[in-house]
Design an enzyme around this catalytic site. Structure first.
Site, short mmCIF file in Angstrom:
data_model
loop_
_atom_site.label_atom_id
_atom_site.label_comp_id
_atom_site.label_asym_id
_atom_site.label_seq_id
_atom_site.Cartn_x
_atom_site.Cartn_y
_atom_site.Cartn_z
N SER A 9 40.05 127.60 20.05
CA SER A 9 40.58 126.91 18.87
C SER A 9 39.84 127.40 17.64
O SER A 9 38.63 127.18 17.49
CB SER A 9 40.40 125.40 19.02
OG SER A 9 40.67 124.79 17.79
N HIS A 34 44.49 129.36 19.48
CA HIS A 34 45.03 128.03 19.17
C HIS A 34 44.65 127.69 17.72
O HIS A 34 43.49 127.81 17.34
CB HIS A 34 44.43 127.02 20.14
CG HIS A 34 44.90 125.62 19.95
ND1 HIS A 34 46.05 125.13 20.52
CD2 HIS A 34 44.37 124.59 19.25
CE1 HIS A 34 46.20 123.85 20.20
NE2 HIS A 34 45.19 123.50 19.42
N HIS A 67 49.31 124.20 16.48
CA HIS A 67 49.31 122.77 16.81
C HIS A 67 49.39 121.99 15.50
O HIS A 67 48.41 121.93 14.77
CB HIS A 67 48.00 122.48 17.58
CG HIS A 67 47.78 121.04 17.90
ND1 HIS A 67 46.58 120.58 18.42
CD2 HIS A 67 48.58 119.95 17.80
CE1 HIS A 67 46.65 119.28 18.62
NE2 HIS A 67 47.85 118.86 18.24
N MET A 69 49.35 118.84 13.39
CA MET A 69 48.95 117.43 13.36
C MET A 69 49.29 116.92 11.97
O MET A 69 48.41 116.68 11.13
CB MET A 69 47.45 117.31 13.66
CG MET A 69 47.12 117.50 15.13
SD MET A 69 45.40 117.91 15.42
CE MET A 69 45.48 119.70 15.23
N MET A 138 46.58 115.84 24.63
CA MET A 138 45.31 115.70 23.90
C MET A 138 44.32 114.95 24.79
O MET A 138 44.64 113.87 25.30
CB MET A 138 45.51 114.90 22.61
CG MET A 138 46.26 115.59 21.49
SD MET A 138 45.54 117.14 20.88
CE MET A 138 43.84 116.70 20.55
N GLY A 143 42.03 115.41 15.35
CA GLY A 143 41.46 115.32 14.00
C GLY A 143 40.18 116.11 13.85
O GLY A 143 39.90 116.64 12.78
N PHE A 144 39.41 116.20 14.91
CA PHE A 144 38.12 116.86 14.82
C PHE A 144 37.79 117.63 16.09
O PHE A 144 38.21 117.23 17.17
CB PHE A 144 37.01 115.81 14.57
CG PHE A 144 37.25 114.98 13.35
CD1 PHE A 144 36.88 115.45 12.09
CD2 PHE A 144 37.88 113.75 13.46
CE1 PHE A 144 37.14 114.69 10.96
CE2 PHE A 144 38.15 112.99 12.32
CZ PHE A 144 37.76 113.45 11.07
N GLY A 145 37.03 118.69 15.91
CA GLY A 145 36.48 119.39 17.06
C GLY A 145 35.20 118.70 17.51
O GLY A 145 34.68 117.80 16.82
N GLY A 146 34.71 119.08 18.65
CA GLY A 146 33.39 118.62 19.09
C GLY A 146 33.32 117.20 19.61
O GLY A 146 32.22 116.63 19.71
N ASP A 176 43.70 119.88 25.43
CA ASP A 176 43.06 120.17 24.14
C ASP A 176 42.12 119.04 23.76
O ASP A 176 42.55 117.91 23.54
CB ASP A 176 44.17 120.33 23.08
CG ASP A 176 43.64 120.70 21.71
OD1 ASP A 176 42.43 120.96 21.58
OD2 ASP A 176 44.45 120.72 20.76
N GLY A 177 40.82 119.37 23.69
CA GLY A 177 39.83 118.41 23.24
C GLY A 177 38.73 118.17 24.27
O GLY A 177 39.01 117.71 25.37
N GLY A 178 37.52 118.56 23.90
CA GLY A 178 36.38 118.33 24.79
C GLY A 178 36.40 119.17 26.05
O GLY A 178 35.76 118.82 27.04
N GLY A 198 37.39 124.73 21.59
CA GLY A 198 36.91 124.95 20.23
C GLY A 198 35.42 125.16 20.21
O GLY A 198 34.92 126.29 20.30
N SER A 199 34.68 124.06 20.12
CA SER A 199 33.23 124.19 19.98
C SER A 199 32.59 124.87 21.19
O SER A 199 31.66 125.66 21.02
CB SER A 199 32.58 122.84 19.69
OG SER A 199 33.31 121.81 20.25
#
Ligand code: DX5
Ligand code: ZN
Length: 229
Positions: A9, A34, A67, A69, A138, A143-146, A176-178, A198-199
């Protein structure tokens, strides 16, 4: 050829060196890119728009998965198509006329993704399953990475995987996410085949080594996996 895809991401990349980061992510062996578009309205954060997607597409040699949002995505879809998106994802929570929005994406010759927030049940996309190319679940609140992975999403991933398998269609199931080295096996076991990272990816320090570590974790699941539910 793996049946799993790794999708870094861009949100977690160094925006000051965006083109370089895209090239490095590709050279490390990423399968997709992404790109998270946030409007400060559907989600609390603002990220990037179609001009940045166009800049990424210019150097991309792998699919560019966008993606959205944002509220009222229909108004902006044509610009993301022109920007070179390979696939465009819209949130079920942001689309009162979801079927129409998915058709708009497909008619433009782009893959259509339906996206669900963690608290949105699988049932909410059942009616549009014949119209989608990809489903994105999701695994954090967008809204946020990490952020930390929400484990309660696992049964939903498994349920959607069952629908996909029953349909016999080649629909990608994205999470997607974590997603990181400690969560990727769990989501794979529940049926996800594309992993947005992402992170975990961009903070790894060594993208190539990270991709190899992820592939090693996924290796045991290459031949199909019994659902862990
Ligand atoms: C969150 C975005 C994600 C985000 C993932 O709203 O949709 O794509 O970049 O970041 P990590 O992998 O750090 O959770
Ligand atoms: Zn995303």
């Amino acid at each position: 050829m793996s049946r799993f895809s790794i999708a870094p991401s861009i949100l977690a990349a160094d925006f000051g060196r965006l083109a370089e980061e895209v090239v490095a992510a590709q050279e490390a062996g990423s399968d997709w890119l992404h790109v998270d578009v946030m409007d400060g309205c559907f989600v609390p954060n603002i990220s990037l728009g179609p001009d940045i997607v166009a800049a990424i597409s210019k150097v991309a040699r792998v699919p560019v998965d966008v993606h959205l949002m944002i509220v009222e995505p229909d108004r902006h879809i044509p610009r993301f198509v022109d920007a070179g998106a390979t696939a465009i994802g819209v949130h079920v929570e942001a689309c009162p006329h979801l079927h129409r929005t998915l058709q708009l994406i497909k008619r433009a010759g782009v893959k259509a993704t339906v996206v669900l927030n963690p608290a949105t049940p699988a049932e909410s996309i059942r009616m549009v399953m014949p119209d989608v190319d990809q489903v994105l679940v999701m695994t954090v609140n967008p809204g946020f990475g990490g952020q930390a992975f929400i484990r309660e999403t696992l049964p939903k991933i498994a349920e959607i995987r069952r629908w996909i398998d029953e349909s016999g269609r080649d629909i990608d199931l994205i999470v997607d996410g974590g997603i990181a080295l400690d969560t990727v096996e769990d989501v794979a076991r529940h049926g996800a085949n594309v992993f947005v990272m992402g992170s975990a990816f961009f903070k790894s320090g060594d993208y190539k080594r990270f991709v190899n570590e992820v592939r090693a974790k996924l290796e045991p699941y290459e031949d199909g996996v019994p659902l862990n539910v």
